[in-house]
Design a protein around this motif. Structure first.
Motif, PDB file in Angstrom:
ATOM      1  N   ARG A  72      41.296  33.839  28.717  1.00 37.16           N
ATOM      2  CA  ARG A  72      40.512  34.789  29.523  1.00 37.16           C
ATOM      3  C   ARG A  72      39.019  34.519  29.405  1.00 37.16           C
ATOM      4  O   ARG A  72      38.519  34.160  28.341  1.00 37.16           O
ATOM      5  N   ILE A  73      38.338  34.760  30.507  1.00 36.57           N
ATOM      6  CA  ILE A  73      36.889  34.693  30.551  1.00 36.57           C
ATOM      7  C   ILE A  73      36.390  36.008  31.128  1.00 36.57           C
ATOM      8  O   ILE A  73      36.858  36.453  32.183  1.00 36.57           O
ATOM      9  N   ALA A  74      35.453  36.627  30.431  1.00 39.55           N
ATOM     10  CA  ALA A  74      34.746  37.800  30.952  1.00 39.55           C
ATOM     11  C   ALA A  74      33.332  37.327  31.275  1.00 39.55           C
ATOM     12  O   ALA A  74      32.643  36.784  30.404  1.00 39.55           O
ATOM     13  N   ALA A  75      32.939  37.502  32.515  1.00 38.84           N
ATOM     14  CA  ALA A  75      31.643  36.993  32.950  1.00 38.84           C
ATOM     15  C   ALA A  75      30.799  38.098  33.573  1.00 38.84           C
ATOM     16  O   ALA A  75      31.292  38.883  34.381  1.00 38.84           O
ATOM     17  N   GLN A 101      27.535  41.334  39.018  1.00 38.71           N
ATOM     18  CA  GLN A 101      28.982  41.227  39.156  1.00 38.71           C
ATOM     19  C   GLN A 101      29.575  41.033  37.765  1.00 38.71           C
ATOM     20  O   GLN A 101      29.053  40.265  36.957  1.00 38.71           O
ATOM     21  N   PHE A 102      30.639  41.774  37.506  1.00 40.79           N
ATOM     22  CA  PHE A 102      31.377  41.667  36.244  1.00 40.79           C
ATOM     23  C   PHE A 102      32.791  41.248  36.605  1.00 40.79           C
ATOM     24  O   PHE A 102      33.429  41.887  37.447  1.00 40.79           O
ATOM     25  N   ALA A 103      33.269  40.172  35.998  1.00 40.46           N
ATOM     26  CA  ALA A 103      34.566  39.629  36.389  1.00 40.46           C
ATOM     27  C   ALA A 103      35.379  39.203  35.177  1.00 40.46           C
ATOM     28  O   ALA A 103      34.829  38.773  34.163  1.00 40.46           O
ATOM     29  N   MET A 104      36.692  39.323  35.328  1.00 37.57           N
ATOM     30  CA  MET A 104      37.655  38.828  34.344  1.00 37.57           C
ATOM     31  C   MET A 104      38.506  37.768  35.032  1.00 37.57           C
ATOM     32  O   MET A 104      39.034  38.007  36.128  1.00 37.57           O
ATOM     33  N   TYR A 105      38.608  36.629  34.400  1.00 35.49           N
ATOM     34  CA  TYR A 105      39.420  35.534  34.907  1.00 35.49           C
ATOM     35  C   TYR A 105      40.488  35.195  33.880  1.00 35.49           C
ATOM     36  O   TYR A 105      40.203  35.147  32.682  1.00 35.49           O
ATOM     37  N   ARG A 106      41.697  34.933  34.365  1.00 35.69           N
ATOM     38  CA  ARG A 106      42.720  34.322  33.512  1.00 35.69           C
ATOM     39  C   ARG A 106      42.880  32.910  34.024  1.00 35.69           C
ATOM     40  O   ARG A 106      43.112  32.689  35.225  1.00 35.69           O
ATOM     41  N   VAL A 107      42.729  31.954  33.122  1.00 32.31           N
ATOM     42  CA  VAL A 107      42.772  30.540  33.494  1.00 32.31           C
ATOM     43  C   VAL A 107      44.073  29.943  32.980  1.00 32.31           C
ATOM     44  O   VAL A 107      44.419  30.103  31.807  1.00 32.31           O
ATOM     45  N   ALA A 108      44.798  29.278  33.862  1.00 33.58           N
ATOM     46  CA  ALA A 108      46.044  28.598  33.500  1.00 33.58           C
ATOM     47  C   ALA A 108      46.010  27.198  34.102  1.00 33.58           C
ATOM     48  O   ALA A 108      45.714  27.040  35.289  1.00 33.58           O
ATOM     49  N   ALA A 109      46.281  26.203  33.284  1.00 30.04           N
ATOM     50  CA  ALA A 109      46.289  24.808  33.728  1.00 30.04           C
ATOM     51  C   ALA A 109      44.973  24.427  34.411  1.00 30.04           C
ATOM     52  O   ALA A 109      44.963  23.706  35.406  1.00 30.04           O
ATOM     53  N   GLY A 110      43.862  24.955  33.894  1.00 27.49           N
ATOM     54  CA  GLY A 110      42.558  24.596  34.413  1.00 27.49           C
ATOM     55  C   GLY A 110      42.166  25.240  35.724  1.00 27.49           C
ATOM     56  O   GLY A 110      41.208  24.814  36.363  1.00 27.49           O
ATOM     57  N   ARG A 111      42.902  26.277  36.121  1.00 27.35           N
ATOM     58  CA  ARG A 111      42.600  26.960  37.386  1.00 27.35           C
ATOM     59  C   ARG A 111      42.636  28.472  37.204  1.00 27.35           C
ATOM     60  O   ARG A 111      43.356  28.987  36.345  1.00 27.35           O
ATOM     61  N   ILE A 112      41.898  29.164  38.038  1.00 28.42           N
ATOM     62  CA  ILE A 112      41.894  30.624  38.006  1.00 28.42           C
ATOM     63  C   ILE A 112      43.233  31.111  38.540  1.00 28.42           C
ATOM     64  O   ILE A 112      43.575  30.864  39.704  1.00 28.42           O
ATOM     65  N   ALA A 113      43.990  31.781  37.687  1.00 29.06           N
ATOM     66  CA  ALA A 113      45.304  32.295  38.070  1.00 29.06           C
ATOM     67  C   ALA A 113      45.234  33.773  38.449  1.00 29.06           C
ATOM     68  O   ALA A 113      46.000  34.238  39.292  1.00 29.06           O
ATOM     69  N   GLU A 114      44.315  34.506  37.799  1.00 28.33           N
ATOM     70  CA  GLU A 114      44.147  35.934  38.077  1.00 28.33           C
ATOM     71  C   GLU A 114      42.665  36.272  38.008  1.00 28.33           C
ATOM     72  O   GLU A 114      41.921  35.715  37.190  1.00 28.33           O
ATOM     73  N   PHE A 115      42.267  37.211  38.855  1.00 28.95           N
ATOM     74  CA  PHE A 115      40.884  37.677  38.894  1.00 28.95           C
ATOM     75  C   PHE A 115      40.868  39.185  39.066  1.00 28.95           C
ATOM     76  O   PHE A 115      41.638  39.741  39.845  1.00 28.95           O
ATOM     77  N   SER A 116      39.994  39.829  38.340  1.00 33.52           N
ATOM     78  CA  SER A 116      39.707  41.233  38.598  1.00 33.52           C
ATOM     79  C   SER A 116      38.253  41.451  38.225  1.00 33.52           C
ATOM     80  O   SER A 116      37.676  40.704  37.435  1.00 33.52           O
ATOM     81  N   GLY A 117      37.649  42.436  38.814  1.00 35.19           N
ATOM     82  CA  GLY A 117      36.263  42.709  38.483  1.00 35.19           C
ATOM     83  C   GLY A 117      35.587  43.532  39.547  1.00 35.19           C
ATOM     84  O   GLY A 117      36.211  43.971  40.515  1.00 35.19           O
ATOM     85  N   SER A 118      34.306  43.707  39.325  1.00 29.24           N
ATOM     86  CA  SER A 118      33.521  44.462  40.293  1.00 29.24           C
ATOM     87  C   SER A 118      33.308  43.584  41.517  1.00 29.24           C
ATOM     88  O   SER A 118      32.862  42.455  41.401  1.00 29.24           O
ATOM     89  N   GLY A 119      33.675  44.097  42.654  1.00 33.02           N
ATOM     90  CA  GLY A 119      33.415  43.377  43.888  1.00 33.02           C
ATOM     91  C   GLY A 119      31.946  43.483  44.227  1.00 33.02           C
ATOM     92  O   GLY A 119      31.254  44.392  43.784  1.00 33.02           O
ATOM     93  N   TYR A 120      31.458  42.537  44.963  1.00 34.49           N
ATOM     94  CA  TYR A 120      30.050  42.589  45.318  1.00 34.49           C
ATOM     95  C   TYR A 120      29.816  43.167  46.697  1.00 34.49           C
ATOM     96  O   TYR A 120      28.697  43.524  47.042  1.00 34.49           O
ATOM     97  N   ASP A 121      30.864  43.320  47.504  1.00 32.16           N
ATOM     98  CA  ASP A 121      30.675  43.794  48.876  1.00 32.16           C
ATOM     99  C   ASP A 121      29.985  45.154  48.971  1.00 32.16           C
ATOM    100  O   ASP A 121      29.042  45.314  49.738  1.00 32.16           O
ATOM    101  N   ALA A 122      30.441  46.128  48.218  1.00 38.57           N
ATOM    102  CA  ALA A 122      29.886  47.483  48.348  1.00 38.57           C
ATOM    103  C   ALA A 122      28.405  47.511  47.997  1.00 38.57           C
ATOM    104  O   ALA A 122      27.590  48.068  48.742  1.00 38.57           O
TER     105      ALA A 122
END
Length: 133
Positions: A72-75, A101-122
């Motif tokens: 996991r990466i928290a950015a 922007q605050f984001a959580m990434y789950r990385v599997a096999a060198g790629r982003i498999a899951e993402f959640s976080g604050s969206g920037y659109d609003a």
């Protein structure tokens, strides 16, 4: 990946984003990436980035803080750019926006498999609609 490798991996991903290199960005994203509250899949990910880059041709992210734990990466990043094209139905305003922007990434096999976080659109749309001082 080791913690230091994840940090380097994220720096390379952010660099691809800041170059607006959609092919390179796609190489960091799993084809079936899951995104909380957003359409899944790499095509949806790339479409969102392409929309942002068309409307904000000078868009850049700056890393503020990065925390790595296991897969996991928290950015915390700041994004900014000048609104020069249509974005989500809002015609170009020529305003410069700056968002967190605050984001959580789950990385599997060198790629982003899951993402959640604050969206920037609003926040981005709110800055475009705010009265000028």
């Amino acid at each position: 990946m080791e913690s230091w490798e994840m940090r380097e991996w994220f720096a390379e991903y952010l660099d691809a984003c800041n170059r607006h290199d959609l092919d390179a960005i796609r190489s960091f994203v799993a084809p079936a990436v899951r995104r909380a509250h957003l359409p899944s899949g790499a095509d949806a990910w790339i479409d969102d980035k392409a929309d942002l880059f068309r409307a904000f041709p000078d868009w850049r992210w700056r890393r503020i803080q990065l925390v790595v734990e296991d897969d996991r990466i928290a950015a915390h990043v700041r994004g900014s750019g000048t609104h020069l094209g249509n974005y989500r139905g809002v015609a170009a305003t020529r305003r410069h926006v700056n968002i967190a922007q605050f984001a959580m990434y789950r990385v599997a096999a060198g790629r982003i498999a899951e993402f959640s976080g604050s969206g920037y659109d609003a926040e981005l749309l709110a800055q475009l609609a705010a009265p000028e001082w």
